[in-house]
Scaffold this active site. Structure first.
Site, PDB file in Angstrom:
ATOM      1  N   ASP A 116       0.718  -1.420   0.005  1.00  0.00           N
ATOM      2  CA  ASP A 116      -0.012   0.016   0.069  1.00  0.00           C
ATOM      3  C   ASP A 116       0.873   1.198   0.128  1.00  0.00           C
ATOM      4  O   ASP A 116       0.145   2.257   0.080  1.00  0.00           O
ATOM      5  CB  ASP A 116      -1.075   0.049   1.174  1.00  0.00           C
ATOM      6  CG  ASP A 116      -2.147  -0.926   0.880  1.00  0.00           C
ATOM      7  OD1 ASP A 116      -2.727  -0.980  -0.182  1.00  0.00           O
ATOM      8  OD2 ASP A 116      -2.678  -1.701   1.816  1.00  0.00           O
ATOM      9  N   ASP A 181      -7.402  -4.498  -4.922  1.00  0.00           N
ATOM     10  CA  ASP A 181      -6.754  -2.904  -4.550  1.00  0.00           C
ATOM     11  C   ASP A 181      -5.360  -2.494  -5.138  1.00  0.00           C
ATOM     12  O   ASP A 181      -5.128  -1.267  -5.093  1.00  0.00           O
ATOM     13  CB  ASP A 181      -6.645  -2.954  -3.250  1.00  0.00           C
ATOM     14  CG  ASP A 181      -7.897  -3.796  -2.410  1.00  0.00           C
ATOM     15  OD1 ASP A 181      -8.243  -4.848  -2.860  1.00  0.00           O
ATOM     16  OD2 ASP A 181      -7.867  -3.481  -1.239  1.00  0.00           O
TER      17      ASP A 181
HETATM   18  N1  GLY Z   1      -7.200  -1.496   0.590  1.00  0.00           N
HETATM   19  C1  GLY Z   1      -8.236  -2.206   1.753  1.00  0.00           C
HETATM   20  C2  GLY Z   1      -9.471  -1.701   1.453  1.00  0.00           C
HETATM   21  O1  GLY Z   1      -9.862  -1.245   0.473  1.00  0.00           O
HETATM   22  O2  GLY Z   1     -10.241  -2.016   2.457  1.00  0.00           O
END
Ligand code: GLY
Length: 402
Positions: A116, A181
């Site tokens: 992330d 994601d």
């Molecule tokens: N990237 C984590 C979520 O969308 O909760």
């Protein structure tokens, strides 16, 4: 700077032909910007009074504000929100706050234990670099992309999203889990490649997008949340969910990440396959029988008790922002009108909090993870971030501004 000027040029180029904004449209944006500025002033006053640098994410079960450490996946959104409100208001009071909260994330550029870093440094430093031409931010952006690239698994031509040696991920038997994601983090790789000339970063982004396109999507064009790979051979080991209702369900935020992710891939590569993929996801969303009339989805399109299920405003905000960009590439399919409709809903009393409530977050009614029992029907910093991004994109399109 090529990527930067391309991106900034986008709004100017595609605003042509949109005509003059009506008074209503102008008022809509101004009123929502003023409201957001009031909420964010309350939020930053609290932080400044604390004498610390705090990073608000959501509301805790006891009703207080959840502040997060810098290695939390959402740490870039509040600094990013500062850049957007600075840009939307042109009020110089936001600039030192945007810089201070961004620079508090300095060491995130070296973070390699999850994927992330793209969200974290993209929303903070990359926006700062775009909006305020801060040359020192370039090195952070490139280093962060190199950190993300350490997670690339060449045998599977993909970036491993999560480690599997800790937390609940360790119980799933995964080897190389990739979540939808992760598409969002490719923006950092594309930008860092343009800034540094390092084509490896570009190629990793392209390979990841291609692998995800091949393996994450179902025949109905919805996507899985998690695909687990054999990192040596690239064989798919499992298709599952972590935050959705079921392995075969369509988790709402996941569809939003996919839509946004393939739209941004098209922005950089102009590869038509990515544009088509984004449109397929949009078709899935807008033809879904469970999408409510206000276009704010339930947390999962297949949640079992619809209509008695929580909505996910974060998915709606991300979808709106993506659709504004998609509308610039495909102007004739009503994507902007869909985004406008979502923004009208989000800006109504059903979802927008009165000033001074909602722990000073702008929007109510998002969902973090229902399977984990976390953050159900709460404000989330990323809902606010994508809402302001969408407002900025809407304004660019309608008023021919950046
Ligand atoms: N990237 C984590 C979520 O969308 O909760």
């Amino acid at each position: 700077m090529k990527g930067l000027s391309k991106l900034l040029g986008l709004s100017v180029l595609l605003a042509v032909g949109c005509g003059s904004p009506s008074a209503d449209k102008g008022n809509f944006i101004e009123e929502n910007v003023a409201n957001a500025a009031q909420q964010l002033t309350l939020q930053t006053d609290l932080i400044e009074q604390s004498g610390r640098i705090l990073n608000p994410r959501t509301t805790k079960a006891d009703g207080s504000i959840q502040y997060i450490p810098i290695d939390d996946w959402t740490s870039g959104f509040f600094p990013g929100t500062m850049w957007y409100i600075y840009r939307l208001t042109d009020d110089p009071k936001w600039l030192p706050l945007a810089k201070k909260y961004t620079e508090a994330l300095d060491s995130v550029q070296y973070l390699t234990w999850h994927h992330d870093v793209g969200f974290m440094i993209g929303c903070s430093y990359l926006n700062g670099y775009r909006f305020d031409s801060l040359p020192a931010y370039k090195d952070v952006i490139v280093q962060a992309a190199r950190s993300l690239a350490t997670r690339y698994r060449p045998g599977a031509r993909t970036i491993q999203s999560w480690n599997v040696d800790r937390g609940w991920q360790s119980e799933r038997g995964w080897k190389c889990p990739v979540i939808i994601d992760n598409m969002m983090n490719l923006e950092l790789l594309f930008e860092a490649s343009l800034l540094s000339g390092d084509t490896t970063l570009w190629n990793i982004a392209v390979n990841h997008a291609n692998t995800t396109m091949a393996n994450h999507f179902r025949p109905d064009n919805s996507c899985y949340h998690v695909v687990d790979y054999d990192p040596e051979t690239g064989a798919v080991r499992a298709r599952q969910t972590a935050q959705g209702y079921a392995d075969e369900s369509a988790w709402a935020r996941g569809q939003a990440w996919a839509l946004y992710g393939y739209t941004l891939c098209y922005r950089y590569t102009k590869d038509e396959r990515y544009l088509k993929q984004a449109e397929k996801v949009a078709n899935f969303i807008f033809n879904n029988k469970n999408l409510p009339a206000d276009l704010v989805p339930y947390w999962d399109y297949d949640a079992p008790n619809i209509p008695n299920e929580p909505r996910d405003v974060s998915a709606a905000a991300c979808t709106a922002s993506a659709l504004y960009e998609l509308s610039t590439y495909v102007p004739d399919k009503g994507y902007k009108e869909k985004a406008d409709k979502i923004m009208e809903s989000l800006s109504s009393p059903a979802y927008r909090a009165p000033v001074g409530t909602n722990n000073n977050f702008i929007l109510m009614h998002s969902v973090g993870s229902i399977p984990h029992g976390q953050e159900i029907d709460v404000p989330l910093n990323y809902a606010d971030y994508y809402y302001l991004e969408a407002l900025l994109r809407k304004r660019s399109l309608e008023q021919n501004t950046k």
